[in-house]
Design a protein around this motif. Structure first.
Motif, PDB file in Angstrom:
ATOM      1  N   ASN A 187       0.868  -1.178   0.000  1.00  0.00           N
ATOM      2  CA  ASN A 187       0.000   0.000   0.000  1.00  0.00           C
ATOM      3  C   ASN A 187       0.905   1.228   0.000  1.00  0.00           C
ATOM      4  OD1 ASN A 187      -1.593   2.206   0.676  1.00  0.00           O
ATOM      5  ND2 ASN A 187      -2.926   1.045   2.012  1.00  0.00           N
ATOM      6  N   HIS A 188       1.624   1.424  -1.098  1.00  0.00           N
ATOM      7  CA  HIS A 188       2.523   2.574  -1.211  1.00  0.00           C
ATOM      8  C   HIS A 188       2.895   2.776  -2.675  1.00  0.00           C
ATOM      9  CE1 HIS A 188       5.672  -0.419  -1.605  1.00  0.00           C
ATOM     10  NE2 HIS A 188       5.395  -0.905  -0.407  1.00  0.00           N
ATOM     11  N   ALA A 189       3.694   3.796  -2.938  1.00  0.00           N
ATOM     12  CA  ALA A 189       3.957   4.241  -4.309  1.00  0.00           C
ATOM     13  C   ALA A 189       5.232   3.667  -4.903  1.00  0.00           C
ATOM     14  CB  ALA A 189       4.032   5.772  -4.329  1.00  0.00           C
ATOM     15  N   ASN A 190       5.812   2.640  -4.287  1.00  0.00           N
ATOM     16  CA  ASN A 190       7.030   2.042  -4.819  1.00  0.00           C
ATOM     17  C   ASN A 190       6.675   1.132  -5.997  1.00  0.00           C
ATOM     18  OD1 ASN A 190       9.341   0.519  -5.369  1.00  0.00           O
ATOM     19  ND2 ASN A 190       9.980   0.505  -3.219  1.00  0.00           N
ATOM     20  N   SER A 191       7.064   1.528  -7.194  1.00  0.00           N
ATOM     21  CA  SER A 191       6.723   0.762  -8.392  1.00  0.00           C
ATOM     22  C   SER A 191       7.303  -0.652  -8.351  1.00  0.00           C
ATOM     23  CB  SER A 191       7.228   1.489  -9.639  1.00  0.00           C
ATOM     24  OG  SER A 191       6.611   2.750  -9.778  1.00  0.00           O
ATOM     25  N   GLY A 192       8.450  -0.823  -7.699  1.00  0.00           N
ATOM     26  CA  GLY A 192       9.060  -2.143  -7.615  1.00  0.00           C
ATOM     27  C   GLY A 192       8.173  -3.144  -6.913  1.00  0.00           C
ATOM     28  N   ASP A 193       7.613  -2.759  -5.780  1.00  0.00           N
ATOM     29  CA  ASP A 193       6.719  -3.658  -5.055  1.00  0.00           C
ATOM     30  C   ASP A 193       5.442  -3.928  -5.838  1.00  0.00           C
ATOM     31  OD1 ASP A 193       7.949  -4.509  -2.633  1.00  0.00           O
ATOM     32  OD2 ASP A 193       7.814  -2.468  -1.889  1.00  0.00           O
ATOM     33  N   GLN A 194       4.990  -2.939  -6.597  1.00  0.00           N
ATOM     34  CA  GLN A 194       3.803  -3.157  -7.420  1.00  0.00           C
ATOM     35  C   GLN A 194       4.102  -4.136  -8.558  1.00  0.00           C
ATOM     36  OE1 GLN A 194       1.004  -2.115  -6.318  1.00  0.00           O
ATOM     37  NE2 GLN A 194       1.783  -0.687  -4.763  1.00  0.00           N
ATOM     38  N   LEU A 195       5.332  -4.121  -9.074  1.00  0.00           N
ATOM     39  CA  LEU A 195       5.729  -5.114 -10.076  1.00  0.00           C
ATOM     40  C   LEU A 195       5.706  -6.521  -9.483  1.00  0.00           C
ATOM     41  CD1 LEU A 195       8.667  -3.141 -11.711  1.00  0.00           C
ATOM     42  CD2 LEU A 195       6.646  -3.954 -12.942  1.00  0.00           C
ATOM     43  N   ILE A 196       6.171  -6.668  -8.262  1.00  0.00           N
ATOM     44  CA  ILE A 196       6.108  -7.974  -7.597  1.00  0.00           C
ATOM     45  C   ILE A 196       4.656  -8.416  -7.451  1.00  0.00           C
ATOM     46  CG2 ILE A 196       6.636  -9.269  -5.502  1.00  0.00           C
ATOM     47  CD1 ILE A 196       8.929  -7.334  -4.977  1.00  0.00           C
ATOM     48  N   TYR A 197       3.806  -7.530  -6.985  1.00  0.00           N
ATOM     49  CA  TYR A 197       2.381  -7.812  -6.805  1.00  0.00           C
ATOM     50  C   TYR A 197       1.759  -8.271  -8.123  1.00  0.00           C
ATOM     51  CZ  TYR A 197      -2.486  -6.603  -5.335  1.00  0.00           C
ATOM     52  OH  TYR A 197      -3.826  -6.599  -5.039  1.00  0.00           O
ATOM     53  N   GLN A 198       2.062  -7.549  -9.210  1.00  0.00           N
ATOM     54  CA  GLN A 198       1.526  -7.923 -10.518  1.00  0.00           C
ATOM     55  C   GLN A 198       2.030  -9.305 -10.937  1.00  0.00           C
ATOM     56  OE1 GLN A 198      -0.746  -6.357 -12.309  1.00  0.00           O
ATOM     57  NE2 GLN A 198      -0.683  -7.832 -14.004  1.00  0.00           N
ATOM     58  N   GLY A 199       3.304  -9.562 -10.705  1.00  0.00           N
ATOM     59  CA  GLY A 199       3.849 -10.872 -11.039  1.00  0.00           C
ATOM     60  C   GLY A 199       3.180 -11.988 -10.263  1.00  0.00           C
ATOM     61  N   GLU A 200       2.918 -11.746  -8.986  1.00  0.00           N
ATOM     62  CA  GLU A 200       2.242 -12.756  -8.164  1.00  0.00           C
ATOM     63  C   GLU A 200       0.851 -13.059  -8.701  1.00  0.00           C
ATOM     64  OE1 GLU A 200       4.616 -11.498  -4.041  1.00  0.00           O
ATOM     65  OE2 GLU A 200       2.633 -10.667  -4.475  1.00  0.00           O
ATOM     66  N   LEU A 201       0.126 -12.008  -9.061  1.00  0.00           N
ATOM     67  CA  LEU A 201      -1.223 -12.205  -9.599  1.00  0.00           C
ATOM     68  C   LEU A 201      -1.191 -12.974 -10.920  1.00  0.00           C
ATOM     69  CD1 LEU A 201      -2.867  -8.722  -8.887  1.00  0.00           C
ATOM     70  CD2 LEU A 201      -3.267 -10.873  -7.665  1.00  0.00           C
ATOM     71  N   GLU A 202      -0.226 -12.658 -11.788  1.00  0.00           N
ATOM     72  CA  GLU A 202      -0.154 -13.341 -13.077  1.00  0.00           C
ATOM     73  C   GLU A 202       0.270 -14.798 -12.919  1.00  0.00           C
ATOM     74  OE1 GLU A 202       1.590 -11.419 -16.427  1.00  0.00           O
ATOM     75  OE2 GLU A 202       1.051  -9.403 -15.729  1.00  0.00           O
ATOM     76  N   LEU A 203       1.150 -15.083 -11.992  1.00  0.00           N
ATOM     77  CA  LEU A 203       1.525 -16.468 -11.723  1.00  0.00           C
ATOM     78  C   LEU A 203       0.324 -17.265 -11.237  1.00  0.00           C
ATOM     79  CD1 LEU A 203       4.928 -15.811  -9.940  1.00  0.00           C
ATOM     80  CD2 LEU A 203       4.660 -17.023 -12.109  1.00  0.00           C
ATOM     81  N   ASN A 215      -2.611   3.126  -7.221  1.00  0.00           N
ATOM     82  CA  ASN A 215      -3.168   2.260  -8.241  1.00  0.00           C
ATOM     83  C   ASN A 215      -2.033   1.433  -8.834  1.00  0.00           C
ATOM     84  OD1 ASN A 215      -3.720   1.701 -11.269  1.00  0.00           O
ATOM     85  ND2 ASN A 215      -5.753   2.096 -10.439  1.00  0.00           N
ATOM     86  N   ARG A 216      -2.117   0.121  -8.679  1.00  0.00           N
ATOM     87  CA  ARG A 216      -1.024  -0.753  -9.088  1.00  0.00           C
ATOM     88  C   ARG A 216      -0.674  -0.585 -10.566  1.00  0.00           C
ATOM     89  NH1 ARG A 216      -3.468  -5.067  -8.537  1.00  0.00           N
ATOM     90  NH2 ARG A 216      -3.794  -5.678 -10.704  1.00  0.00           N
ATOM     91  N   GLN A 217      -1.667  -0.664 -11.428  1.00  0.00           N
ATOM     92  CA  GLN A 217      -1.394  -0.611 -12.854  1.00  0.00           C
ATOM     93  C   GLN A 217      -0.836   0.744 -13.269  1.00  0.00           C
ATOM     94  OE1 GLN A 217      -1.688  -3.448 -14.910  1.00  0.00           O
ATOM     95  NE2 GLN A 217      -0.346  -2.077 -16.072  1.00  0.00           N
ATOM     96  N   ALA A 218      -1.345   1.812 -12.674  1.00  0.00           N
ATOM     97  CA  ALA A 218      -0.844   3.145 -13.011  1.00  0.00           C
ATOM     98  C   ALA A 218       0.622   3.295 -12.616  1.00  0.00           C
ATOM     99  CB  ALA A 218      -1.694   4.211 -12.332  1.00  0.00           C
ATOM    100  N   LEU A 219       0.992   2.760 -11.458  1.00  0.00           N
ATOM    101  CA  LEU A 219       2.380   2.846 -11.008  1.00  0.00           C
ATOM    102  C   LEU A 219       3.310   2.023 -11.903  1.00  0.00           C
ATOM    103  CD1 LEU A 219       1.754   2.641  -7.171  1.00  0.00           C
ATOM    104  CD2 LEU A 219       2.813   4.563  -8.367  1.00  0.00           C
ATOM    105  N   ILE A 220       2.839   0.870 -12.362  1.00  0.00           N
ATOM    106  CA  ILE A 220       3.639   0.041 -13.265  1.00  0.00           C
ATOM    107  C   ILE A 220       3.793   0.732 -14.617  1.00  0.00           C
ATOM    108  CG2 ILE A 220       3.678  -2.130 -14.556  1.00  0.00           C
ATOM    109  CD1 ILE A 220       2.356  -3.430 -12.093  1.00  0.00           C
ATOM    110  N   ASP A 221       2.701   1.246 -15.157  1.00  0.00           N
ATOM    111  CA  ASP A 221       2.760   1.938 -16.453  1.00  0.00           C
ATOM    112  C   ASP A 221       3.704   3.134 -16.394  1.00  0.00           C
ATOM    113  OD1 ASP A 221       0.942   0.128 -17.447  1.00  0.00           O
ATOM    114  OD2 ASP A 221      -0.787   1.464 -17.265  1.00  0.00           O
ATOM    115  N   GLU A 222       3.647   3.854 -15.288  1.00  0.00           N
ATOM    116  CA  GLU A 222       4.515   5.019 -15.117  1.00  0.00           C
ATOM    117  C   GLU A 222       5.989   4.602 -15.115  1.00  0.00           C
ATOM    118  OE1 GLU A 222       4.161   8.846 -12.280  1.00  0.00           O
ATOM    119  OE2 GLU A 222       4.514   6.973 -11.204  1.00  0.00           O
TER     120      GLU A 222
END
Length: 321
Positions: free
Chosen positions: A28-44, A253-260
């Motif tokens: 629950n923060h603006a670190n894009s790196g952690d959001q990338l991990i979160y996205q990877g977990e969901l896709e796996l 927003n996870r996707q917005a942070l990743i896109d950025e």
């Protein structure tokens, strides 16, 4: 990267089995790196036809959402240890409160500065009969093997490698970036390195621009969410959310942070990075990158475990800067 993704998939398939899954300690923060991990977990998980029945950050966790036969997945990253103690305290609580659930702590870098804190975690996790610890590098694996030998131990790449498709849409340039973290893990204080990189753009993730404003907004949103939740609990209630990650007042927003982050890295031909996920994102995007260590060796350990044969990446120097 396909090999790493398959390794993650095979391991998760074995660990989860036929259980439903919940995914906890999400960022629950603006670190894009952690959001990338979160996205990877969901896709796996989606590739395994597993869709989390419940997701939560540590702030808004509702224990009543956990069923006796759930597999509890703890978000991976680099916060296992005492550098970020609130996350470790949350993991300990989950291990103590849910002794009968299968628990998998997804790939983590482990770093304890205080031997006593290491001992506390080891003792708590040892009491759980079905807990799997996933190391993200060989030094973390050694720590697990030495101090957490009563638990099942795996060595796996970062979960962000679970992301299948990210691509650059920007035209190539000759610009060079130093993605320099500006927090407690910062390491760029070597005068020779500063001289080497003095003609490049220097920035942290774009989401950390105007950091004090971002921090104030984040903390205000947390206070409002926690206050709302506290009032609800006085009446024996909890908001009826399947995803207790950002709360009712959503700032991130996870996707917005990743896109950025993707759009940012794609502006550059080469990235020097003190952020591990600057390197991992560059690898996913097939872009040239140079890894500079953080202040306790996390980046080098990961590079030597998974990236040293990369066509795109190299490690800067033979020592930690």
């Amino acid at each position: 990267m396909h090999k790493y993704r398959q390794l993650l998939l095979d391991s998760l398939h074995t660990e989860i089995g036929n259980r439903e899954v919940v995914l906890l300690d999400l960022p629950n923060h603006a670190n894009s790196g952690d959001q990338l991990i979160y996205q990877g977990e969901l896709e796996l998980l989606a590739a395994l036809n597993k869709y989390p029945r419940y997701e939560s950050s540590r702030y808004f966790f509702n224990a009543n959402k956990i069923k006796a036969d759930d597999c509890i997945l703890m978000h991976g990253g680099g916060n296992m240890g005492d550098l970020y103690p609130k996350h470790e305290e949350f993991r300990r609580m989950i291990a103590e409160e849910f002794r009968n659930n299968k628990i998998v702590m997804l790939p983590q870098t482990v770093h304890f500065q205080d031997a006593r804190q290491l001992e506390i975690s080891a003792n708590i996790y040892a009491k759980h009969d079905n807990l799997t610890l996933c190391a993200r590098d060989f030094r973390s694996l050694d720590i697990f093997m030495k101090h957490f030998s009563k638990n099942k131990i795996l060595c796996l790449p970062d979960a962000a490698f679970g992301i299948r498709k990210l691509r650059c849409n920007n035209p190539p340039t000759k610009k060079v970036l130093l993605l320099q973290r500006a927090d407690k893990e910062s390491s760029i204080d070597n005068i020779h390195l500063q001289e080497l990189l003095r003609h490049v753009d220097v920035s942290d993730w774009p989401s950390f621009e105007n950091h004090w404003k971002t921090s104030v907004a984040h903390n205000v949103a947390l206070i409002i969410n926690i206050a709302i939740l506290h009032v609800l609990k006085l009446f024996g209630l909890h908001w009826k959310e399947k995803h207790d990650v950002f709360g009712l007042v959503k700032l991130h927003n996870r996707q917005a942070l990743i896109d950025e982050a993707v759009n940012f890295l794609c502006k550059y031909d080469t990235t020097f990075t003190t952020r591990l996920h600057g390197h991992i994102l560059a690898e996913i995007l097939h872009k040239k990158n140079v890894v500079v260590d953080n202040n306790y060796g996390k980046n080098r350990e990961f590079f030597e475990a998974w990236s040293q044969k990369s066509h795109y990446a190299k490690m800067l120097g033979n020592k930690t800067y």
